[in-house]
Design a protein around this motif. Structure first.
Motif, PDB file in Angstrom:
ATOM      1  N   LYS A  33       0.584  -1.219  -0.048  1.00 14.52           N
ATOM      2  CA  LYS A  33      -0.367   0.285   0.099  1.00 14.52           C
ATOM      3  C   LYS A  33       0.736   1.261  -0.255  1.00 14.52           C
ATOM      4  O   LYS A  33       0.209   2.536  -0.296  1.00 14.52           O
ATOM      5  N   ASP A  34       1.805   0.930   0.187  1.00 13.48           N
ATOM      6  CA  ASP A  34       2.732   2.328   0.011  1.00 13.48           C
ATOM      7  C   ASP A  34       3.423   2.888  -1.745  1.00 13.48           C
ATOM      8  O   ASP A  34       4.139   2.405  -2.163  1.00 13.48           O
ATOM      9  N   ALA A  35       3.298   4.048  -1.456  1.00 12.06           N
ATOM     10  CA  ALA A  35       2.961   4.303  -2.882  1.00 12.06           C
ATOM     11  C   ALA A  35       5.227   4.454  -3.339  1.00 12.06           C
ATOM     12  O   ALA A  35       5.052   3.765  -4.250  1.00 12.06           O
ATOM     13  N   ARG A  36       5.568   4.490  -2.368  1.00 15.29           N
ATOM     14  CA  ARG A  36       7.125   4.333  -2.755  1.00 15.29           C
ATOM     15  C   ARG A  36       7.105   2.952  -3.245  1.00 15.29           C
ATOM     16  O   ARG A  36       8.799   2.411  -4.108  1.00 15.29           O
ATOM     17  N   VAL A  37       7.108   2.019  -2.989  1.00 16.99           N
ATOM     18  CA  VAL A  37       6.987   0.944  -3.215  1.00 16.99           C
ATOM     19  C   VAL A  37       6.314  -0.137  -4.894  1.00 16.99           C
ATOM     20  O   VAL A  37       5.251  -0.216  -4.833  1.00 16.99           O
ATOM     21  N   ALA A  97      11.918  -7.846   5.001  1.00 16.51           N
ATOM     22  CA  ALA A  97      11.158  -8.231   3.472  1.00 16.51           C
ATOM     23  C   ALA A  97      12.337  -7.638   2.761  1.00 16.51           C
ATOM     24  O   ALA A  97      12.898  -6.667   3.337  1.00 16.51           O
ATOM     25  N   THR A  98      11.578  -8.636   1.693  1.00 19.20           N
ATOM     26  CA  THR A  98      12.979  -7.694   0.196  1.00 19.20           C
ATOM     27  C   THR A  98      11.730  -7.195  -0.828  1.00 19.20           C
ATOM     28  O   THR A  98      10.402  -8.114  -1.371  1.00 19.20           O
ATOM     29  N   VAL A  99      12.245  -5.755  -1.286  1.00 21.82           N
ATOM     30  CA  VAL A  99      10.887  -4.995  -1.361  1.00 21.82           C
ATOM     31  C   VAL A  99      12.010  -4.000  -2.994  1.00 21.82           C
ATOM     32  O   VAL A  99      12.755  -3.865  -2.439  1.00 21.82           O
ATOM     33  N   ALA A 100      10.945  -4.257  -3.400  1.00 18.36           N
ATOM     34  CA  ALA A 100      11.760  -3.349  -4.914  1.00 18.36           C
ATOM     35  C   ALA A 100      11.219  -1.767  -5.125  1.00 18.36           C
ATOM     36  O   ALA A 100       9.506  -1.912  -5.174  1.00 18.36           O
ATOM     37  N   PHE A 101      11.609  -1.041  -4.931  1.00 18.48           N
ATOM     38  CA  PHE A 101      10.681   0.704  -4.863  1.00 18.48           C
ATOM     39  C   PHE A 101      11.218   1.076  -6.507  1.00 18.48           C
ATOM     40  O   PHE A 101      11.396   0.472  -7.131  1.00 18.48           O
ATOM     41  N   ARG A 102       9.921   2.470  -6.850  1.00 16.63           N
ATOM     42  CA  ARG A 102       9.892   2.868  -7.677  1.00 16.63           C
ATOM     43  C   ARG A 102      11.435   3.380  -8.143  1.00 16.63           C
ATOM     44  O   ARG A 102      11.902   3.818  -7.129  1.00 16.63           O
ATOM     45  N   ASP A 103      11.252   3.257  -9.747  1.00 10.21           N
ATOM     46  CA  ASP A 103      12.674   3.427  -9.728  1.00 10.21           C
ATOM     47  C   ASP A 103      13.083   5.484 -10.404  1.00 10.21           C
ATOM     48  O   ASP A 103      14.403   5.808  -9.974  1.00 10.21           O
ATOM     49  N   TYR A 104      11.993   5.956  -9.801  1.00 14.66           N
ATOM     50  CA  TYR A 104      12.093   7.440  -9.926  1.00 14.66           C
ATOM     51  C   TYR A 104      12.539   8.327  -8.413  1.00 14.66           C
ATOM     52  O   TYR A 104      13.390   9.238  -8.622  1.00 14.66           O
ATOM     53  N   LEU A 105      12.562   7.287  -7.910  1.00 14.36           N
ATOM     54  CA  LEU A 105      13.026   7.854  -5.857  1.00 14.36           C
ATOM     55  C   LEU A 105      14.812   7.780  -5.978  1.00 14.36           C
ATOM     56  O   LEU A 105      15.274   6.877  -6.136  1.00 14.36           O
ATOM     57  N   GLY A 142      17.565   8.433  -2.623  1.00 15.32           N
ATOM     58  CA  GLY A 142      17.990   8.381  -1.319  1.00 15.32           C
ATOM     59  C   GLY A 142      17.127   9.156  -0.106  1.00 15.32           C
ATOM     60  O   GLY A 142      16.517   8.081   1.068  1.00 15.32           O
ATOM     61  N   PRO A 143      16.979  10.224  -0.293  1.00 15.42           N
ATOM     62  CA  PRO A 143      16.295  10.658   1.174  1.00 15.42           C
ATOM     63  C   PRO A 143      14.600  10.763   0.633  1.00 15.42           C
ATOM     64  O   PRO A 143      13.983  10.520   1.735  1.00 15.42           O
ATOM     65  N   GLN A 144      13.920  10.760  -0.529  1.00  9.86           N
ATOM     66  CA  GLN A 144      13.097  10.007  -0.893  1.00  9.86           C
ATOM     67  C   GLN A 144      12.317   8.847   0.345  1.00  9.86           C
ATOM     68  O   GLN A 144      11.308   8.896   0.517  1.00  9.86           O
ATOM     69  N   LEU A 145      13.702   7.684   0.325  1.00  3.79           N
ATOM     70  CA  LEU A 145      13.100   6.955   0.390  1.00  3.79           C
ATOM     71  C   LEU A 145      12.527   6.644   1.979  1.00  3.79           C
ATOM     72  O   LEU A 145      12.150   5.973   2.725  1.00  3.79           O
ATOM     73  N   GLY A 146      13.070   7.523   3.233  1.00  2.00           N
ATOM     74  CA  GLY A 146      13.864   7.189   4.441  1.00  2.00           C
ATOM     75  C   GLY A 146      12.561   8.467   5.066  1.00  2.00           C
ATOM     76  O   GLY A 146      11.792   7.831   5.246  1.00  2.00           O
TER      77      GLY A 146
END
Length: 76
Positions: free
Chosen positions: A38-42, A62-70, A72-76
């Motif tokens: 449900k997280d928009a970054r995932v 968990a092994t998670v794939a984040f969106r490509d456009y993010l 480092g600071p946006q992931l924190g």
């Protein structure tokens, strides 16, 4: 004496799974995947591993794939 031996066998079987790190129920793992998804970054949840640490403690990784456009600071 036979009753005590049977009871000891049951206790051994039940506690062995806790000692060896029994995995969480599939419904709990599915709920964790749902929450992460449900997280928009995932972008996707690749794998979720779980292990009971005690009667009321659960360790999950968990092994998670984040969106490509993010960045480092946006992931924190």
């Amino acid at each position: 004496g036979v009753l005590l031996i049977l009871l000891a066998g049951v206790v051994i079987v039940e506690t062995q799974s806790l000692l060896t790190g029994e995995a969480a129920l599939p419904s709990i793992v599915d709920e964790a995947c749902s929450i992460l998804g449900k997280d928009a970054r995932v972008a996707s949840v690749c794998e979720v591993l779980s292990m009971h640490l005690g009667p009321h403690e659960l360790l999950m990784a968990a092994t998670v794939a984040f969106r490509d456009y993010l960045s480092g600071p946006q992931l924190g």
